[in-house]
Every structure is written in structure tokens, then in C-alpha cells.
Design a protein around this motif. Structure first.
Motif, short mmCIF file in Angstrom:
data_model
loop_
_atom_site.label_atom_id
_atom_site.label_comp_id
_atom_site.label_asym_id
_atom_site.label_seq_id
_atom_site.Cartn_x
_atom_site.Cartn_y
_atom_site.Cartn_z
N ALA A 161 0.85 -1.20 0.00
CA ALA A 161 0.00 0.00 0.00
C ALA A 161 0.88 1.25 0.00
O ALA A 161 0.61 2.21 -0.73
N ILE A 197 -4.93 -1.13 -9.75
CA ILE A 197 -4.56 -2.33 -10.51
C ILE A 197 -5.66 -2.58 -11.54
O ILE A 197 -6.85 -2.54 -11.20
N ARG A 211 4.55 -9.11 -11.62
CA ARG A 211 4.55 -7.69 -11.29
C ARG A 211 3.95 -6.92 -12.44
O ARG A 211 4.26 -7.20 -13.60
N VAL A 212 3.09 -5.95 -12.12
CA VAL A 212 2.45 -5.17 -13.18
C VAL A 212 3.53 -4.38 -13.93
O VAL A 212 3.55 -4.33 -15.15
N ASP A 213 4.42 -3.78 -13.17
CA ASP A 213 5.45 -2.93 -13.74
C ASP A 213 6.78 -3.30 -13.07
O ASP A 213 7.13 -2.75 -12.03
N SER A 217 8.40 -1.93 -9.55
CA SER A 217 8.49 -2.83 -8.42
C SER A 217 9.93 -2.93 -7.93
O SER A 217 10.21 -2.88 -6.74
N GLY A 222 10.83 -4.31 -4.60
CA GLY A 222 9.85 -5.39 -4.70
C GLY A 222 10.45 -6.65 -5.31
O GLY A 222 11.40 -6.58 -6.09
N LEU A 225 7.09 -11.51 -4.85
CA LEU A 225 6.73 -12.69 -4.05
C LEU A 225 5.73 -12.37 -2.94
O LEU A 225 5.09 -13.26 -2.38
N GLY A 226 5.61 -11.07 -2.61
CA GLY A 226 4.81 -10.67 -1.45
C GLY A 226 3.39 -11.21 -1.46
O GLY A 226 2.95 -11.85 -0.50
N PHE A 253 -7.07 -4.32 -0.21
CA PHE A 253 -6.82 -5.75 -0.07
C PHE A 253 -7.47 -6.19 1.24
O PHE A 253 -7.26 -5.56 2.28
#
Ligand code: ADP
Length: 274
Positions: A161, A197, A211-213, A217, A222, A225-226, A253
């Protein structure tokens, strides 16, 4: 007559067995493919920072007469080393949540403690971006589960977040008890005012390494894996994690996990003889 009746019973059973075997093989092949992809992905993710470190160390050696350049390269080496440490830590977390039985050391875990720990974990990042973190409704609620795993799950959601939100926004964490047929649940919602998203990506973000980007990330340390860890923890606690999001507006979330009282009652019921 008897023999015919028997073979009539065996024949359909035989084809069911064959079908089960085929299904088993397909599943085994699928698992094997997932494992192969995972190893390939891990290798790739490890090679990126290691490659950068190797190039940077060469650059440092070539710049020995330029102290400013040396300092700059050393700073970037530190970032790559941190990235590597994060990745290894998350791989350890992932293997732990996959291998440990969460209910083996299950205990009532207080939500206010989990939330405080999660906020503490990203206090530094949030402070740097002037992101306000606010928690509500957490008093007197407990989840039945493995403390370390639950902390890892909530920590990842709060960290995301903060990471995927612009400066001077707000991250909210709200908890409440909800009544459900199988026993009360605790719902913890993490809401941000971040980048959001798309519907297409929503289906895939819980996959390992998705990952989106990737560039963005990586810039925030990033690993991809989170959310795979969060999903695993939720499932192994007989709970779930869901996402609501609107692009450019933000995301929520939501974790739903068994309330301590309810889950403990069920566990005692199971142990009742007879
Ligand atoms: P990462 O280490 O890249 O954050 P995660 O598994 O935690 O990996 O998340 C997967 C991807 O889902 C992220 O790379 C990001 O694109 C997206 N994502 C996760 N949380 C959020 C969020 N709160 N807002 C926007 N995008 C998010």
C-alpha cells in the motif's frame, strides 16, 4: 450370470481408474512445470542484482582516481545488495509458509499487535513519502493462527500500500468481526489511494514473481513474491485474500481469517471423543 454382472461392474470402474491416472499425470506434469518456471524465475531474479554488483565493482576499480564516482558507485552497490537481501529473505519466507503447518503453533493472535507490527515495518518508507497511516477497529479482536505467518501477510499488504502510492496520501487499516456460517471471521482491510490495478492484472498479482510494472516494483525493492506469500498464508489458515481496485484511485486488499474464539471452539470440538 454372476461373472457378467461382475465384469459389468469392473468395466466402468476400470475406465474411471484410467481417467484418475491420466488426471494424476496431468497434475504431476503441471506441478513439475510450475517448479521449473519457479527455479528459472528465481535464477533470473538473482542474476539481475548479482550482475549489477559485478559491473559496479568493476566501475569502482576503474574510478580509483575519482572519489566522487567511487562514492556514487558504492551507493548503487548498496542498493543492489539490499535488493538481493530482500529477495533472499522473501524466498525464505515463502518456503517457510509453504512448509510449516500454520496450525501447529496456532494461538490467538491479537489484531492490534499485528497491525502495530505491520505499521512499524514500513514506518521509514511511509515517513519518507509523508504517507499517513491510520488503523481502526482493531481493539479486542484476535485471529486463530501462526503469529509469524500472519505478521508476514499483513506486513506485505501494508508495505505494498505504501510502495504503490504517491506522496502525501493515506493508508488505512480497518478490522472488524463478521458473522459467517462456519464461525465468526475477522476481516482486515488495507486501503490505499495509490496507482490501482487493472482488471486484467488483478487475476495475476497473486502469482509468484508477477509484477504489473517490473521496473517500478524493482525501484521499491519489490520481489514479486509478497502477494504469493499473503495468498498462501490466508489459504493455510482457512481464510482468503481478495482485492478491490480502481486504476488511478487506489486499492483495498481484504484478509478474512478465522476469529480466535470460533476457531478454538472448532478445534476443541474435533478433539472431543466419540
Ligand atoms: P512486489 O514485490 O512487486 O510488490 P507483490 O507480490 O507484493 O510483489 O505484488 C505483485 C504486484 O502487484 C506488484 O508488483 C504491483 O504491480 C501490484 N500491487 C500489489 N499491491 C498493490 C497496491 N496496493 N497498489 C497497486 N499495485 C499493487
Amino acid at each position: 450370470g454372476e461373472a457378467l454382472a461382475v465384469s459389468a461392474r469392473v468395466a466402468p470402474l476400470g475406465s474411471r481408474l484410467v481417467l484418475l491416472l491420466v488426471e494424476d499425470l496431468t497434475e504431476a506434469r503441471r506441478i513439475e512445470a510450475v517448479r521449473r518456471d519457479f527455479v528459472a524465475n528465481v535464477s533470473h531474479e538473482l542474476k539481475t542484482p548479482v550482475g549489477a554488483l559485478s559491473l559496479l565493482s568493476e566501475a569502482v576499480m576503474g574510478a580509483s582516481d575519482d572519489p566522487e564516482a567511487v562514492e556514487r558507485f558504492a551507493g548503487r552497490m548498496q542498493i543492489e545488495a539490499t535488493r538481493l537481501t530482500n529477495l533472499v529473505q522473501e524466498l525464505i519466507d515463502l518456503s517457510r509458509v509453504q512448509n510449516d503447518d500454520p496450525l501447529e503453533d496456532a494461538e490467538p493472535v491479537r489484531i492490534d499487535e499485528l497491525v502495530a507490527e505491520a505499521i512499524d515495518r514500513c514506518r521509514h518508507q511511509a515517513g519518507a513519502k509523508q504517507i499517513t497511516m491510520a488503523a481502526g477497529g482493531t481493539a479486542d479482536l484476535s485471529i486463530w493462527g501462526n503469529r509469524g505467518q500472519l505478521a508476514a501477510a499483513l506486513g506485505n499488504l501494508v508495505e505494498n500500500a505504501v510502495n504503490y502510492s504517491p506522496a502525501r496520501t493515506r493508508v488505512g487499516i480497518a478490522a472488524r468481526r463478521v458473522t459467517a456460517p462456519g464461525g465468526d471471521l475477522i476481516e482486515i482491510a488495507v486501503t490505499d489511494q495509490g496507482i490501482g490495478i487493472s482488471d486484467k492484472d488483478k487475476e495475476r498479482i497473486f502469482e509468484r514473481f508477477y509484477r504489473v510494472d517490473p521496473a517500478r516494483s524493482r525501484a521499491t525493492g519489490g520481489t514479486g513474491l509478497g502477494l504469493a506469500i499473503v495468498k498462501h498464508v490466508a489459504a493455510s489458515h482457512s481464510g482468503e485474500v481478495t482485492v478491490w481496485s480502481s486504476e488511478g484511485q487506489g486499492s483495498t486488499f481484504t484478509l478474512r481469517l478465522p476469529e480466535a474464539g470460533a476457531a478454538r471452539d472448532r478445534a476443541t470440538d474435533d478433539q472431543t471423543p466419540g
